[in-house]
Every structure is written in C-alpha cells, then in structure tokens.
Design an enzyme around this catalytic site. Structure first.
Site, PDB file in Angstrom:
ATOM      1  N   CYS A 156       0.841  -1.205   0.000  1.00 49.62           N
ATOM      2  CA  CYS A 156       0.000   0.000   0.000  1.00 49.62           C
ATOM      3  C   CYS A 156       0.874   1.252   0.000  1.00 49.62           C
ATOM      4  CB  CYS A 156      -0.990  -0.041   1.157  1.00 49.62           C
ATOM      5  SG  CYS A 156      -2.318   1.143   0.952  1.00 49.62           S
ATOM      6  N   HIS A 205      -3.896  -5.060   0.709  1.00 50.75           N
ATOM      7  CA  HIS A 205      -3.303  -5.499   1.985  1.00 50.75           C
ATOM      8  C   HIS A 205      -3.311  -7.029   2.081  1.00 50.75           C
ATOM      9  CE1 HIS A 205      -2.730  -1.660   4.056  1.00 50.75           C
ATOM     10  NE2 HIS A 205      -3.724  -1.253   3.278  1.00 50.75           N
ATOM     11  N   GLU A 219      -1.914  -8.759   4.245  1.00 54.55           N
ATOM     12  CA  GLU A 219      -1.827  -9.196   5.639  1.00 54.55           C
ATOM     13  C   GLU A 219      -3.180  -9.403   6.299  1.00 54.55           C
ATOM     14  OE1 GLU A 219      -1.142  -6.286   4.376  1.00 54.55           O
ATOM     15  OE2 GLU A 219      -1.276  -4.609   5.784  1.00 54.55           O
ATOM     16  N   SER A 264       2.701 -14.242  38.169  1.00 59.01           N
ATOM     17  CA  SER A 264       1.352 -13.734  38.425  1.00 59.01           C
ATOM     18  C   SER A 264       0.307 -14.825  38.301  1.00 59.01           C
ATOM     19  CB  SER A 264       1.039 -12.645  37.401  1.00 59.01           C
ATOM     20  OG  SER A 264       0.904 -13.243  36.115  1.00 59.01           O
ATOM     21  N   GLY A 265       0.732 -15.995  37.826  1.00 62.23           N
ATOM     22  CA  GLY A 265      -0.255 -17.036  37.541  1.00 62.23           C
ATOM     23  C   GLY A 265      -0.685 -16.972  36.082  1.00 62.23           C
ATOM     24  N   GLY A 266      -0.355 -15.877  35.390  1.00 64.26           N
ATOM     25  CA  GLY A 266      -0.749 -15.719  33.989  1.00 64.26           C
ATOM     26  C   GLY A 266       0.202 -16.431  33.040  1.00 64.26           C
ATOM     27  N   VAL A 267      -0.166 -16.402  31.768  1.00 67.72           N
ATOM     28  CA  VAL A 267       0.577 -17.145  30.751  1.00 67.72           C
ATOM     29  C   VAL A 267       2.012 -16.617  30.599  1.00 67.72           C
ATOM     30  CG1 VAL A 267       0.635 -17.753  28.304  1.00 67.72           C
ATOM     31  CG2 VAL A 267      -1.558 -17.535  29.466  1.00 67.72           C
ATOM     32  N   SER A 301       4.197 -14.627  32.428  1.00 63.79           N
ATOM     33  CA  SER A 301       5.230 -14.795  33.460  1.00 63.79           C
ATOM     34  C   SER A 301       5.521 -16.278  33.665  1.00 63.79           C
ATOM     35  CB  SER A 301       4.841 -14.110  34.769  1.00 63.79           C
ATOM     36  OG  SER A 301       3.703 -14.694  35.336  1.00 63.79           O
TER      37      SER A 301
END
Ligand code: XMP
Length: 510
Positions: free
Chosen positions: A78, A165, A167, A219-222, A224
């Site tokens: 573009c 585009h 993408e 933190s228990g999250g993905v 970390s």
C-alpha cells in the site's frame, strides 16, 4: 546466523498483522520504525515496507532512502508500494474515489510474487491514493477491476509493490503472496518454530546468564509462567520465583497455581501478603488510588523478598512483543517507545539488569512455546486477569468480606463455564460486585442485598470486544446457584455491552 525479515513501519494500524503472517510461515521477523532502520547484516533476507495513513504527496510524509536497504528483496505494501513508485519518479495521485474493501486481482504477467495465486484472487483494498504511472524499469504484474497498478515489480531487481493489503484475512490468498516473497524470493527457510525458539532461547539465556541469579515475579498468567519455565530450563535453581498472594486473586487460585509451579519444578516462593494489601486498600474507593496502593504494596513486598536472595543480579520479566514494539508517531518526527525499564528512584529490584525472554513473541506464540515446554493447559488457556485482580471488580472500597463474596460468585461462574465447555469460547470472563443493594424476597422475608454483574466477552486482543451470547439456560442456572449459595447476593445481572463504547472492566482505567 539466524535469518529474518525486517518490516519497516510507516504507521499503519495493521503493521503487526504483517509480522503475524510472516511468522505463521515460520520465518522470524521484526518491526522497526521507518526512521530507525536497524543494522542490516546478512541475516536480513528481505524487507517489507508497511502501509501508512499518510500520502506520499504530502510534504513531510514518511520516507526512506531505498539505497540504504542494499540489494535485498523489497516488498512495499500500500503506502510502501506508493513510496517505491514515488521515489523512482512514478506518479501517485488521489484516487477518483476512495478504494476500500473487496476487489479481485488477476495476474498480468507471470511473476515469482504471484506464483500459485488463483485468477480473480480476492484482495482487500484500503487506500485514498493510487499509482497512475510506474517509474522506468517497473512493470504491472497484477490488476483489479478498478486498479490497474495493483501489483508491480522491477524488471530485473527483486523489488515489488502491492496496492492491497495481503496481511488481512479478507485477502484470501494474502498469506500465499507473503510466502512467495519471504520464502520464494527472499530465500528464507521455514525453520522458526516454537521448538526452535525454545531451544535457541534457552541456549542464549545460558550463555547470557552463566551462574548469575535471576528473580522473577509470577502472576499465575501465561506470560510470566512461560518466561519462568524458559529461564528455569536455562539456569535451574538460580531462578528465584516469587508469587505474591495479594488477597485479590480468584478463589483457591494461589494454592492451585503454586502447586502447578511446584509440579513444573520451579524454585518458587509463595508469599502471603493479603493483610498488607487489605490494610493498604482500607477506606479507598477511588479506582486510581486503589491501583496505586496495590502497585506500591506489590513493589514493597517484592523488593523485600528479592533482598532475601543473596547476590541476585537480574530481574526476569514476562514482557511480550506488543509491549515493546516502537510505535511510529505520525504527527511528529519522534517515535515513542513503551518502556518500563530501569530509571532512577525505583526500588532496588528494579535497578537489576532486566532479562525478558519473551519480548519478541506475540501472545499466541507465547502459548505455543509454553506448550512446547510442557506448561499445563490450565495455565496456558487461562483468561487474561487484571494485575490489580478483584480490586477493580469491586466497585467502591475493598474489604475482605467483599472479596470473599466476589470470589464465591466468580468461582461459580468460571467453574460453570468450564463444566459446560464454554470457557475456551470466551476471551475473558468474571463477576463484578456493584456498590448497590436491591430488594429481594427469600422465604417469608424481604432482603436488601448486593447486586453482582456477570461479564463474558469475545475478543482477539482486548482492544475491542463483544459480549458473549451465553445460553440463557446457562445464565439462568448460574444466577440460581449464585443467589442460593452466596450469602449477601440477591440479584444477578448480565452485561450486554460491547467495547467500544463500553470497556471490559467496570472500574475506570486510562
Ligand atoms: P478494558 O477494561 O480497558 O480492559 O476494556 C482491557 C483489558 O485490560 C485489562 N485491564 C487491566 N489490566 N490493570 C491490568 O493489569 C488494570 O488496571 C486493568 N484494567 C483493565 C482487562 O482485564 C482486559 O483484559
């Protein structure tokens, strides 16, 4: 040397999507602002110029010196294509009408870029300018119904431009086209996988950290969790993880997550700091003040804990790529960077050197790496959860009693979603304790108790979201369970607002 594609960003909203498509082809790529071209060594196999909200016809529109890119293959998308045409002496003009949406592209000439694409391949246009004339030595290789110069190439060099585009997923063969450029033309081998990422990252971390000690807050999250497992594979017991119970986690989350971490073999210390957090929050109702109190208490606890580790010199963080990509500022010459790196006046642990093993990955790539490393699905598949936890889902002041009520409500809702196979269809879900009471009747008596709102959304990245159309039967059952089992709640409502104009959470956050 590892090979890569460099994407130069001219400020398009969808530049990150180009990177996503390239990586899906198993080729590593990086996004850099157009005005901060990185060192282009032999590892850089090809260069993609992104779109932009600007027009090449404007004075001061973003531009580069193409000769700086060497003789590597170049693909302009573009604005990037218009820039190639404009810099070469071609003509770019305002389209007679803005071209936006679906179109169909036919090859006009055989070209490595269009190899294997169907006739009338569906493509997605979004542009206000159009290329009228190409520079000398360039030729049209693809056109749509209304755009003659939809795809062009240099007659002898590997330089290409496309007006649409590739993408975006609406360009149904866009990935094929990008693959033609990245693999066929630039010669990248498709070896960048989560396995190879894990392997090379672990080796690089070993080299970088040697016998040094690293402290990392889980933190228990993905993010970390996966960062911790990568570091653990590299340096074993020299990784010291700290998981703080701030009293604002989900019901039983601290114990369950800590156990998963132990199973993974991590050297993790669980710190029960509930009381400190509740004390810091006592009497605060303002959302900003609540967040600040939580942030400060976390820093105090983490700082104190990291001091107990003798000789630690690194701080590990689960920062991911979208947090570090420099964004191009279209209204000014300077590019801004989202940075959380060391500055003076911060607590001691923040003065440590920072190691961020995931800072080149997108979220779903982090999940794939986690899978490769054997991180359990209950961690990888978790819904996002805000750092300040339930504190921002209790509107008004926080008390341990309110946290207890909300944890019970939230657990019924989340377990219900899991039991009915709905959890993975939802991007994020939770319950909000409202600062209102309403009348009800239980047995022979009237009650005057709390209202809770349930929120479940579908989303790709949290930037926009729609409310989930959960089955009525499910909502009915969960509402009954909540009202029957959680003392203090006599009314349940379901939030049916989309973002925008609403947000996912109810507590304000700028
Ligand atoms: P909103 O409410 O802005 O949320 O639509 C978008 C995403 O951000 C999370 N969120 C937060 N995360 N601290 C956090 O760490 C916060 O104060 C905060 N507020 C919102 C929200 O849970 C959602 O995933």
């Amino acid at each position: 040397m590892a090979e890569k594609i460099i994407i130069l960003d001219f400020g398009s909203q969808v530049t990150q999507l180009i990177a996503r498509r390239v990586r899906e082809i198993k080729v590593y790529c990086e996004i850099h602002p157009y005005n901060k071209i990185p060192v282009l060594d032999d590892s850089v196999k090809g260069i993609i110029l992104s779109g932009s909200p600007c027009s090449v016809r404007d004075a001061n529109s973003p531009s580069i010196d193409l000769t700086l890119l060497g003789d590597r293959p170049i693909l302009g998308i573009c604005y990037g294509a218009q820039l190639i045409a404009h810099l070469g002496g071609g003509s770019v003009q305002a389209s007679a009408h803005r071209e936006y949406g679906r179109a169909h592209m036919d090859s006009k000439k055989s070209s490595a870029l269009l190899n294997g694409l169907s006739a009338k391949s569906q493509v997605w246009m979004s542009h206000g300018d159009t290329i009228m004339d190409l520079p000398k030595e360039y030729e049209v290789i693809g056109s749509t119904e209304t755009v003659r110069v939809a795809v062009f190439s240099h007659i002898s060099k590997p330089i290409f431009g496309i007006q649409f585009h590739p993408e975006v997923t609406h360009s149904t063969e866009g990935s094929e086209l990008i693959k033609n450029f990245v693999v066929g033309i630039s010669g990248c081998s498709q070896t960048w996988t989560s396995d190879s990422f894990a392997e090379t990252t672990i080796a690089a971390l070993k080299q970088k950290l040697g016998n040094d000690k690293v402290v990392l807050g889980l933190s228990g999250g993905v993010d970390s969790s996966v960062a911790a497992v990568l570091l653990h594979r590299a340096i074993g017991k020299n990784l010291y993880c700290i998981f703080v119970d701030n009293g604002l986690l989900r019901k039983n989350e601290f114990e369950q997550v800590l156990e998963s971490y132990h199973t993974l073999g991590l050297n993790v210390k669980g710190v029960n700091a509930k009381k400190l957090f509740y004390d810091a929050l006592a009497g605060l109702s303002d959302p900003e003040e609540k967040r600040k109190a939580i942030g400060k208490t976390f820093i105090d606890v983490f700082d104190q804990e990291s001091h107990l580790i003798e000789g630690v010199s690194w701080l590990g963080q689960g920062t991911i790529y979208p947090d570090v990509i420099e964004s191009v500022s279209i209204n000014g010459p300077s590019a801004t960077i989202k940075s959380h790196h060391n500055v003076g006046g911060l607590p001691d642990f923040m003065k440590l050197k920072v190691v961020e093993p995931l800072n080149t990955l997108f979220k779903d790539e982090v999940r794939l790496v986690g899978k490769t490393l054997g991180v359990p699905q209950e961690i990888l598949g978790r819904h996002p959860f805000p750092g300040p936890g339930l504190a921002i889902r209790i509107l008004g002041d926080i008390t341990p009693e309110k946290v207890d009520i909300l944890q019970k409500v939230d657990a019924i809702f989340i377990n219900g979603l899991k039991q009915d196979g709905l959890y993975d269809q939802v991007w994020q879900a939770g319950a909000i304790l409202l600062p209102v009471q309403s009348v009800g009747v239980m047995g022979d008596e009237r009650t005057y108790e709390q209202v809770v709102a349930l929120r479940a959304v579908t989303s790709l990245d949290g930037m926009t979201a729609d409310w989930c159309h959960l089955p009525y039967e499910f909502l009915g059952r969960i509402s009954n369970e909540i009202i029957n089992q959680v003392k203090g709640v006599n009314r349940v409502v379901y939030d049916i607002s989309s973002k925008p104009p609403a947000t996912i959470e109810w507590d304000y956050f700028f």
